[in-house]
Design an enzyme around this catalytic site. Structure first.
Site, PDB file in Angstrom:
ATOM      1  N   GLU A 198       2.382  -8.048  13.082  1.00 19.63           N
ATOM      2  CA  GLU A 198       1.530  -8.316  14.231  1.00 19.63           C
ATOM      3  C   GLU A 198       1.023  -9.753  14.247  1.00 19.63           C
ATOM      4  O   GLU A 198       0.651 -10.267  15.285  1.00 19.63           O
ATOM      5  CB  GLU A 198       0.369  -7.310  14.312  1.00 19.63           C
ATOM      6  CG  GLU A 198      -0.530  -7.270  13.121  1.00 19.63           C
ATOM      7  CD  GLU A 198      -0.114  -6.275  12.057  1.00 19.63           C
ATOM      8  OE1 GLU A 198      -1.000  -5.756  11.364  1.00 19.63           O
ATOM      9  OE2 GLU A 198       1.095  -6.032  11.878  1.00 19.63           O
ATOM     10  N   ARG A 201       0.804  -1.220   0.000  1.00 17.66           N
ATOM     11  CA  ARG A 201       0.000   0.000   0.000  1.00 17.66           C
ATOM     12  C   ARG A 201       0.836   1.268   0.000  1.00 17.66           C
ATOM     13  O   ARG A 201       0.344   2.334  -0.367  1.00 17.66           O
ATOM     14  CB  ARG A 201      -1.036  -0.051   1.120  1.00 17.66           C
ATOM     15  CG  ARG A 201      -2.131  -1.086   0.800  1.00 17.66           C
ATOM     16  CD  ARG A 201      -3.141  -1.264   1.895  1.00 17.66           C
ATOM     17  NE  ARG A 201      -2.591  -1.799   3.119  1.00 17.66           N
ATOM     18  CZ  ARG A 201      -2.442  -3.094   3.394  1.00 17.66           C
ATOM     19  NH1 ARG A 201      -2.804  -3.990   2.509  1.00 17.66           N
ATOM     20  NH2 ARG A 201      -1.946  -3.480   4.549  1.00 17.66           N
TER      21      ARG A 201
END
Length: 188
Positions: free
Chosen positions: A108, A71
């Site tokens: 994460e 992104r």
């Protein structure tokens, strides 16, 4: 850069934040995914977002904008174009065709490796590294380490969203990387 505020103007930041979609339990249970595609689809939101970044960096005397796969490849080239700079892609392992340097990191919910072409920047180049969000900070730190290994100065890391509860923004700042984000979301 010290005269530039560390946060986006409140009204513009809220305008962007209001257009970020939250998708619960994606890509796995317990994760709240912050989806920027509504920001990109809204012509006013996209213009506002890019204008925030351009105003921040217009006088920063930069040599390049580096963007993180994937992104960061959306905002980074637009910002580079608006600032009349080149764009440096930092890609997932195995995606760049020339000789590369690699850096591994923890996400994460997984681990990954990013790479940069060994000739992407020159020693002394002043670079801003961009991505859509900062979660654990692993991707941004890995990209920053790659740029520094090539001799570049990372002027600042920039993202649309900060997820401060995941610790990435603190990790970056503790690592000496200035960070600018447009908005933040509490929680995971």
């Amino acid at each position: 850069m010290s005269s530039i505020p560390s946060t986006a103007p409140r009204e513009a930041a809220q305008f962007i934040k209001d257009r970020v979609r939250t998708i619960d339990d994606w890509p796995q249970p317990g994760v709240q995914f912050r989806d920027i595609t509504p920001v990109l689809q809204d012509r006013r939101a996209l213009r506002t977002l890019i204008d925030l970044f351009v105003q921040r960096y217009i006088d920063a005397k930069l040599d390049a904008i580096a963007g993180l796969d994937a992104r960061g490849f959306i905002i980074g080239p637009i910002l580079a174009y608006e600032l009349s700079l080149g764009f440096v892609p930092i890609r997932k392992k195995g995606k760049l065709p020339y000789r590369t340097l690699a850096e591994s990191y923890e996400l994460e919910y997984a681990s990954a490796t990013v790479e940069i072409h060994e000739d992407a920047v020159k020693p002394g180049d002043r670079v801003v590294i961009v991505d859509d969000l900062v979660a654990t900070g692993g991707t941004m730190m890995a990209g920053t380490r790659l740029l520094k290994r090539l001799g570049a100065t990372v002027v600042e890391a920039a993202a649309i969203i900060d997820l401060p509860d995941l610790g990435g923004s603190a990790l970056l700042r503790e690592g000496g990387v200035p960070l600018y984000t447009v908005c933040e979301f509490a929680g995971h």
